[in-house]
Design a protein around this motif. Structure first.
Motif, PDB file in Angstrom:
ATOM      1  N   ARG A  77       8.719  -4.114  16.424  1.00 24.49           N
ATOM      2  CA  ARG A  77       8.068  -3.089  15.607  1.00 24.49           C
ATOM      3  C   ARG A  77       8.342  -3.345  14.129  1.00 24.49           C
ATOM      4  N   ILE A  78       7.287  -3.365  13.339  1.00 27.07           N
ATOM      5  CA  ILE A  78       7.387  -3.621  11.902  1.00 27.07           C
ATOM      6  C   ILE A  78       6.810  -2.430  11.150  1.00 27.07           C
ATOM      7  N   LEU A  79       7.525  -1.988  10.129  1.00 30.00           N
ATOM      8  CA  LEU A  79       7.037  -0.948   9.224  1.00 30.00           C
ATOM      9  C   LEU A  79       6.639  -1.608   7.910  1.00 30.00           C
ATOM     10  N   ALA A  80       5.358  -1.482   7.533  1.00 31.09           N
ATOM     11  CA  ALA A  80       4.852  -2.044   6.281  1.00 31.09           C
ATOM     12  C   ALA A  80       4.617  -0.901   5.296  1.00 31.09           C
ATOM     13  N   VAL A  81       5.242  -1.004   4.109  1.00 27.89           N
ATOM     14  CA  VAL A  81       5.174   0.072   3.121  1.00 27.89           C
ATOM     15  C   VAL A  81       4.581  -0.474   1.830  1.00 27.89           C
ATOM     16  N   ASP A  82       3.435   0.054   1.427  1.00 23.54           N
ATOM     17  CA  ASP A  82       2.770  -0.390   0.198  1.00 23.54           C
ATOM     18  C   ASP A  82       1.780   0.685  -0.224  1.00 23.54           C
ATOM     19  N   ASP A  83       1.662   0.908  -1.522  1.00 30.43           N
ATOM     20  CA  ASP A  83       0.730   1.940  -1.993  1.00 30.43           C
ATOM     21  C   ASP A  83      -0.693   1.412  -2.152  1.00 30.43           C
ATOM     22  N   THR A  84      -0.915   0.133  -1.838  1.00 28.27           N
ATOM     23  CA  THR A  84      -2.247  -0.461  -1.946  1.00 28.27           C
ATOM     24  C   THR A  84      -2.851  -0.595  -0.554  1.00 28.27           C
ATOM     25  N   VAL A 107       7.928  -2.906  -4.019  1.00 26.65           N
ATOM     26  CA  VAL A 107       8.897  -2.417  -5.007  1.00 26.65           C
ATOM     27  C   VAL A 107       8.294  -1.370  -5.925  1.00 26.65           C
ATOM     28  N   MET A 108       7.126  -1.674  -6.482  1.00 25.12           N
ATOM     29  CA  MET A 108       6.526  -0.803  -7.491  1.00 25.12           C
ATOM     30  C   MET A 108       5.548   0.164  -6.833  1.00 25.12           C
ATOM     31  N   THR A 115       6.318  -7.945  -3.388  1.00 26.17           N
ATOM     32  CA  THR A 115       6.033  -7.240  -4.627  1.00 26.17           C
ATOM     33  C   THR A 115       5.478  -8.147  -5.715  1.00 26.17           C
ATOM     34  N   ALA A 116       4.776  -7.526  -6.643  1.00 29.50           N
ATOM     35  CA  ALA A 116       4.296  -8.248  -7.826  1.00 29.50           C
ATOM     36  C   ALA A 116       5.379  -8.354  -8.888  1.00 29.50           C
ATOM     37  N   ALA A 117       6.467  -7.589  -8.753  1.00 26.44           N
ATOM     38  CA  ALA A 117       7.590  -7.646  -9.707  1.00 26.44           C
ATOM     39  C   ALA A 117       8.466  -8.833  -9.343  1.00 26.44           C
ATOM     40  N   ASP A 118       8.054 -10.044  -9.762  1.00 25.15           N
ATOM     41  CA  ASP A 118       8.693 -11.266  -9.285  1.00 25.15           C
ATOM     42  C   ASP A 118       9.665 -11.878 -10.277  1.00 25.15           C
ATOM     43  N   ASP A 119      10.158 -11.093 -11.254  1.00 26.17           N
ATOM     44  CA  ASP A 119      11.124 -11.654 -12.200  1.00 26.17           C
ATOM     45  C   ASP A 119      12.487 -11.770 -11.540  1.00 26.17           C
ATOM     46  N   ALA A 120      13.330 -12.599 -12.127  1.00 27.11           N
ATOM     47  CA  ALA A 120      14.628 -12.915 -11.521  1.00 27.11           C
ATOM     48  C   ALA A 120      15.518 -11.686 -11.419  1.00 27.11           C
ATOM     49  N   LYS A 175       3.932 -11.325  -4.783  1.00 26.15           N
ATOM     50  CA  LYS A 175       2.471 -11.271  -4.630  1.00 26.15           C
ATOM     51  C   LYS A 175       1.840 -12.050  -5.781  1.00 26.15           C
ATOM     52  N   PRO A 176       0.681 -12.684  -5.581  1.00 27.15           N
ATOM     53  CA  PRO A 176       0.000 -12.814  -4.286  1.00 27.15           C
ATOM     54  C   PRO A 176       0.750 -13.798  -3.388  1.00 27.15           C
ATOM     55  N   PHE A 177       0.817 -13.482  -2.084  1.00 20.92           N
ATOM     56  CA  PHE A 177       1.581 -14.298  -1.157  1.00 20.92           C
ATOM     57  C   PHE A 177       0.648 -15.134  -0.292  1.00 20.92           C
ATOM     58  N   LYS A 178       1.199 -16.217   0.250  1.00 23.77           N
ATOM     59  CA  LYS A 178       0.469 -17.032   1.200  1.00 23.77           C
ATOM     60  C   LYS A 178       0.668 -16.433   2.583  1.00 23.77           C
TER      61      LYS A 178
END
Length: 455
Positions: free
Chosen positions: A23-30, A72-73, A101-106, A123-126
């Motif tokens: 079972r996987i829970l996917a959380v995203d506002d998009t 994340v965002m 997430t699109a927040a990909d800074d270190a 994101k964007p992911f393969k």
């Protein structure tokens, strides 16, 4: 042999759907992202979606999941805040989490991994890469569950247990607490550089490999596991046979107790995380230190200054900020090239560090701007101002000397603005740096190579 046949059946069930879907829970506002995840994962996994942190928390309150994919965002609770709240829920346990997430800074990646996430994917992911990473994590968790089940069943042979232990690809040990005897797999031996054919050791020997600075922490965690049935989840260093230390992640629990509740048997998985630790250290360096000079950057300076202001507000002490800008630096850059300009900035950082104590801070804000923070001064504010002015004069003299940069000899000088602070009401990090910048500009306007002290 039955052990091999049984292990093959486990793999067959996983591949053909004979076992219950993870079972996987996917959380995203998009919504589009959630739809893509359902299409990508829906055939192999039981996917539940949530559009906010609050929805995710309610979902985990109702049932358990084998993996959580977390943006994340998001409006309201961020992914980081959501994870911290999820970790307080009984159903969460040690559920693996992937930040997507699109927040990909270190800095964000370091923060996410520091909170306990297993992976951080930008994101964007393969889709193929994401699916591979998810499959690897879920497969590892599934095999670990089978391992725990095998350990709790006395009907399972030790030979079959050994095959399952090796199938995880991780180090595993099975500790018979009363006798101090510990059975391990070959993977554990490889992690610490021991003979892979010697599959029994004592717990005393295993503890002797732990880094002295980590031993107390590990001992407390083991005691909590044995005495209070708390799951073991800890990271620490162990000594390799070659003499160096490797970072490991340990996860385990007591799987058998006597009638009076005494721990009889404990199982633990051990994973080498040395590369991850190196990556975290590198991310921390990139996030907090200037890559050219090696000095603290603006982010780290602000953090230290904020802590100092809060301390002085409580203790009544005072400190000083010196804002330093190198005069005619652009001329050096334009005349001799950027490589020479970079060498000059490196030398400026070195000279500044030589002018202060180890308790003080030198930071590079960017370009040719530096800040020195003087702390641990005397209680008398005027005496502190006099000391800070002496340090500033020392800096003026040091930075005003010629710079021998390979075949080039050039000159530059600093303009310095000095501001005292004591954590009084209204003093903030922004106001202090802004005020120091202002008086530095006044020093530059007055003819450069000078010091201006704020009233």
């Amino acid at each position: 042999m039955t052990s091999l046949a049984e292990l093959s059946q486990i793999e067959s069930n996983r591949n053909t759907g004979g076992a219950q879907k993870a079972r996987i829970l996917a959380v995203d506002d998009t919504p589009d992202i959630l739809m893509l995840l359902k299409l990508l994962l829906g055939l192999d996994y039981d996917v539940t979606t949530a559009t906010s942190g609050d929805e995710a928390i309610n979902a985990v309150k109702d049932k358990t999941f084998d993996l959580i994919i977390l943006d994340v965002m998001m409006p309201g609770l961020s992914g980081f805040e959501t994870l911290q709240r999820l970790q307080l829920l009984p159903n969460f346990g040690t559920t693996p989490v992937i930040f997507l997430t699109a927040a990909d800074d270190a800095a964000n990646e370091l923060h996410g991994l520091g909170l306990g996430a297993h992976d951080y994917i930008a994101k964007p992911f393969k889709p193929s890469l994401l699916l591979l990473r998810i499959n690897n994590i879920v497969q590892r968790i599934t095999i670990q569950k089978e391992l725990s089940s095998a350990l709790n069943s006395r009907a399972k042979s030790e030979e079959r247990l050994r095959f399952v232990m090796e199938a995880t690809g991780e180090g595993i040990w099975d500790w018979l607490v009363a006798s101090d005897s510990l059975i391990n797999n070959a993977s554990w031996c490889r992690i610490v550089g021991l003979d892979e054919h010697k599959l029994e050791h004592s717990m005393a020997f295993v503890k002797s490999l732990i880094h002295p600075e980590d031993l107390e922490l590990v001992s407390r965690a083991l005691d909590a596991c044995l005495d209070h049935d708390e799951p073991l989840a800890i990271e620490h260093r162990v000594r390799h046979a070659n003499g160096h230390y490797v970072w490991v992640e340990k996860k385990g629990r007591v799987v058998e107790r006597s009638e009076d509740g005494t721990a009889v048997r404990m199982v633990c998985s051990v994973r080498d995380i040395s590369e991850r630790k190196k990556m975290e250290a590198e991310y921390r360096r990139l996030a907090l230190f200037d890559p050219l000079t090696g000095l603290p950057n603006r982010r780290l300076l602000i953090d230290r200054l904020q802590q100092t202001i809060s301390q002085y507000r409580r203790d009544g002490e005072s400190g000083a900020i010196l804002f330093i800008d190198m005069d005619r630096f652009k001329e050096v850059n334009d005349t001799y090239g950027h490589d020479t300009g970079d060498q000059l900035l490196i030398e400026v950082g070195r000279r500044l560090s030589a002018c202060i104590r180890t308790s003080d801070t030198v930071a590079r804000l960017g370009g040719d701007e530096f800040v020195v923070m003087l702390t641990q001064l005397h209680e008398d504010r005027e005496a502190n101002k006099g000391y800070a002015a002496k340090v500033a004069q020392k800096i003026l003299e040091s930075l005003g000397k010629p710079y021998h940069l390979g075949p080039v000899v050039c000159s530059s000088s600093p303009s310095i603005g000095l501001v005292m602070f004591s954590g009084t009401e209204g003093e903030t990090v922004d106001s202090l740096i802004r005020n120091a910048d202002t008086v530095m500009y006044e020093a530059k306007q007055s003819g450069r190579n000078s010091l201006r002290i704020a009233d």
